[in-house]
Design an enzyme around this catalytic site. Structure first.
Site, short mmCIF file in Angstrom:
data_model
loop_
_atom_site.label_atom_id
_atom_site.label_comp_id
_atom_site.label_asym_id
_atom_site.label_seq_id
_atom_site.Cartn_x
_atom_site.Cartn_y
_atom_site.Cartn_z
CB THR A 37 0.63 -2.59 -2.59
OG1 THR A 37 1.21 -3.82 -2.12
CG2 THR A 37 1.58 -1.46 -2.21
CE LYS A 42 3.19 -6.70 -4.90
NZ LYS A 42 1.76 -6.93 -5.18
CG ASP A 74 -1.52 -9.86 -8.82
OD1 ASP A 74 -1.76 -9.85 -7.59
OD2 ASP A 74 -1.43 -10.93 -9.45
CG PHE A 125 9.89 -7.28 -1.64
CD1 PHE A 125 10.34 -6.27 -2.48
CD2 PHE A 125 8.74 -7.97 -2.02
CE1 PHE A 125 9.66 -5.96 -3.66
CE2 PHE A 125 8.05 -7.66 -3.19
CZ PHE A 125 8.52 -6.66 -4.01
N GLY A 126 10.62 -10.56 -0.70
CA GLY A 126 10.09 -11.76 -1.37
C GLY A 126 11.19 -12.69 -1.85
CE1 TYR A 127 9.02 -17.60 -3.68
CE2 TYR A 127 7.68 -15.64 -4.04
CZ TYR A 127 7.79 -16.97 -3.67
OH TYR A 127 6.67 -17.68 -3.29
CE LYS A 183 13.19 -5.95 -7.37
NZ LYS A 183 12.40 -6.33 -6.20
P1 ITT Z 1 -0.65 -6.71 -2.43
O1 ITT Z 1 -1.62 -7.65 -3.11
O2 ITT Z 1 -1.22 -6.00 -1.26
O3 ITT Z 1 0.01 -5.78 -3.41
P2 ITT Z 1 0.89 -9.16 -2.09
O4 ITT Z 1 2.19 -9.46 -1.44
O5 ITT Z 1 -0.29 -10.02 -1.72
O6 ITT Z 1 0.56 -7.62 -1.82
P3 ITT Z 1 0.84 -10.25 -4.77
O7 ITT Z 1 -0.45 -10.96 -4.59
O8 ITT Z 1 1.04 -9.53 -6.07
O9 ITT Z 1 1.08 -9.16 -3.64
O10 ITT Z 1 2.01 -11.29 -4.54
C1 ITT Z 1 3.20 -11.21 -5.22
C2 ITT Z 1 4.29 -11.93 -4.46
O11 ITT Z 1 5.36 -12.21 -5.39
C3 ITT Z 1 4.86 -11.01 -3.41
O12 ITT Z 1 4.34 -11.30 -2.14
C4 ITT Z 1 6.37 -11.28 -3.48
O13 ITT Z 1 6.79 -12.16 -2.56
C5 ITT Z 1 6.59 -11.85 -4.87
N1 ITT Z 1 7.22 -10.77 -5.63
C6 ITT Z 1 6.61 -9.86 -6.45
N2 ITT Z 1 7.48 -8.95 -6.89
C7 ITT Z 1 8.67 -9.28 -6.34
C8 ITT Z 1 9.94 -8.70 -6.41
O14 ITT Z 1 10.18 -7.57 -7.06
N3 ITT Z 1 10.91 -9.29 -5.73
C9 ITT Z 1 10.70 -10.40 -5.01
N4 ITT Z 1 9.52 -11.00 -4.88
C10 ITT Z 1 8.51 -10.44 -5.55
#
Ligand code: ITT
Length: 209
Positions: A13, A18, A74, A160-162, A183
């Protein structure tokens, strides 16, 4: 029963949030984890139409380049009222600068457009597809899911993220308000709470000691 993993393993990743979680999950299993970034591996294009397909693309690409077994994730947020969007496009909703405050606003705006203000209308789930790939092309896949509701405004700045807008069912705090341990929700506290931890439990039972 899957093929066993041992020795050096690539965490395929480029997402820092992640990576922390995957390192954490692997830590008790005695593998020597190295990230795709540390090895300078390229980021393959995610051309799949499912979480599993994209996880396979990422794990195979890393395993073949590094000549080591690789684990990818993913994942994404699926919103019921938005017919499962952003789903596999969850990273793209944050734009090229990976701005998740903005991505959460986009989700909220789409919910408001549909008059989704009550928790029952704001159901969502996270999915994580984990793929383990070996340099000979063998792969194994595991998928985990956690259901909950989306809150507004976002709460907490952990994770992170959402995470700050996701309130998992049965809990009073969002993922953004939880520690990493909470978590994950792994034993002795639970059987896996996050989508990633739930997929990881299956992966570890099959492929790790
Ligand atoms: P890699 O492909 O390099 O692993 P990426 O960020 O592009 O990184 P994805 O294509 O799988 O990964 O995108 C998933 C998105 O969904 C990620 O960027 C997060 O924002 C969100 N996401 C996934 N898991 C999450 C979590 O546990 N908590 C919050 N957001 C999450």
């Amino acid at each position: 029963m899957g093929r066993k993993l041992s020795g050096r393993v690539v965490i395929a990743t480029h997402n820092a949030g992640k990576l922390v979680e995957m390192r954490d999950l692997l830590a008790p299993h005695g593998v020597d984890a190295v990230s795709a970034g540390e090895l300078g591996l390229p980021e393959p294009e995610e051309t799949g139409t499912t979480f599993i397909a994209n996880a396979k693309i990422k794990a195979l690409s890393a395993a073949l380049s590094a000549k080591l077994p690789a684990i990818s994730d993913d994942s994404g947020l699926c919103v019921s009222a938005l017919d499962g969007a952003p789903g596999i496009y969850s990273a793209r909703w944050a734009g090229p600068d990976k701005n998740f405050a903005h991505a959460m606003e986009k989700v909220e705006a789409a919910l408001r457009e549909r008059d989704a203000f009550e928790p029952a209308d704001r159901r969502a789930w996270f999915v994580s597809a984990l793929c383990v790939a070996w340099p000979d092309g063998h792969t194994e896949e595991y998928e985990g899911r956690v259901d909950g509701v989306l809150v507004w405004p976002p709460r907490g700045d952990a994770g992170f993220g959402y995470d700050p807008m996701f309130l998992p069912d049965g809990h009073a705090r969002t993922f953004g308000e939880m520690t990493a341990v909470e978590k994950h929700g792994l034993p002795p506290l639970g059987l896996g709470l996050s989508h990633r931890a739930r997929a990881f439990v299956m992966l570890s039972q099959a492929c790790l000691d």
